[in-house]
Design an enzyme around this catalytic site. Sequence first.
Site, PDB file in Angstrom:
ATOM      1  N   ASP A 181      53.793  36.928  62.506  1.00 54.50           N
ATOM      2  CA  ASP A 181      52.875  37.679  62.470  1.00 54.50           C
ATOM      3  C   ASP A 181      51.121  37.230  63.595  1.00 54.50           C
ATOM      4  O   ASP A 181      51.214  35.804  62.715  1.00 54.50           O
ATOM      5  CB  ASP A 181      52.739  38.822  61.606  1.00 54.50           C
ATOM      6  CG  ASP A 181      51.411  39.659  62.657  1.00 54.50           C
ATOM      7  OD1 ASP A 181      51.300  40.294  63.836  1.00 54.50           O
ATOM      8  OD2 ASP A 181      50.528  40.151  60.766  1.00 54.50           O
ATOM      9  N   ASP A 200      47.499  38.447  63.831  1.00 61.97           N
ATOM     10  CA  ASP A 200      46.735  38.937  63.240  1.00 61.97           C
ATOM     11  C   ASP A 200      46.823  38.761  61.761  1.00 61.97           C
ATOM     12  O   ASP A 200      47.850  39.469  61.129  1.00 61.97           O
ATOM     13  CB  ASP A 200      45.925  40.091  63.426  1.00 61.97           C
ATOM     14  CG  ASP A 200      45.711  40.237  65.499  1.00 61.97           C
ATOM     15  OD1 ASP A 200      44.360  39.789  65.687  1.00 61.97           O
ATOM     16  OD2 ASP A 200      45.842  41.095  65.737  1.00 61.97           O
ATOM     17  N   ASP A 249      51.548  39.039  57.215  1.00 62.31           N
ATOM     18  CA  ASP A 249      50.834  39.560  55.954  1.00 62.31           C
ATOM     19  C   ASP A 249      50.704  40.829  55.282  1.00 62.31           C
ATOM     20  O   ASP A 249      49.752  41.019  55.135  1.00 62.31           O
ATOM     21  CB  ASP A 249      49.101  39.168  56.445  1.00 62.31           C
ATOM     22  CG  ASP A 249      48.901  40.208  57.327  1.00 62.31           C
ATOM     23  OD1 ASP A 249      49.094  40.500  58.563  1.00 62.31           O
ATOM     24  OD2 ASP A 249      47.705  40.729  57.046  1.00 62.31           O
TER      25      ASP A 249
END
Length: 265
Positions: A13, A15, A209
């Site tokens: 990922d 962001d 995250d």
Amino acid sequence: MIDINGMKGFICDMDGVIYHGNRILAGVDRFIHWLKESDKQYLFLTNNSSYTPRELQQKLARMGLDVGQEHFYTSALATAAFLKEQAPGCSVYVIGEAGLLNALYDVGITMNDVNPDYVVVGEGRGYSLDTITKATNLVLHGAKLIGANSDVSGPIEDGIAPACRALVAPIEMATGVKAYFCGKPNPLMMRTGLRILGCHSGEAVMVGDRMDTDVISGLECGMSTILVLSGISTRETLKEYAYRPGLVLDGVGDIVDVARKAAGS
């Protein structure tokens, strides 16, 4: 434990893993250098639909990171691929940025604010009461509702920002129509990522995250999973889920430390 050195591919990922807004996170440069040095296949798979792969490449370049355009795949591209497969040549009303618009144009989908086949919603600064009112009435008149991704929020430099799921919610509530989301954890996006890497699921790791999109999407596709605590999920929120990641680290730089420690032992 995950045999990090034995893994062929890494899907990451962006962001909350690579950056917050325009601020690069600690250890990212070491992680990318290790991926290249170790000859790993890697792909940045982001649910953010705002940017094109070229824009993402340039964003990382401004942060001092040299990553080729071919290493990016977005929920905008996943949305365009889904619509091309489902309804070639369809028309859409879009709330979103250049990344989403360009992806749709590139597969032959046209814009239509009168009687579109689909209403497609992504993240966008043009989101307003006028645009969601327009979208609501188009859905009530028969347009199908698509969301680029199901993220409720995303990390930014000084907090969080509402993301696609939160932006679609008013249209769903006003119409009673549920959207179909094309980004993570939709397995279609994950399978595309594995295909781009040329990896089987057992040879790949999902690094993210968020428990509710990144970790679950990796688990359901049979991949190993690493949760980094540099974005949305925390050690406290981990307890809310019935599933667990294979490894929990503070950030992606720690992946390098784990790999080197394992190689030394």
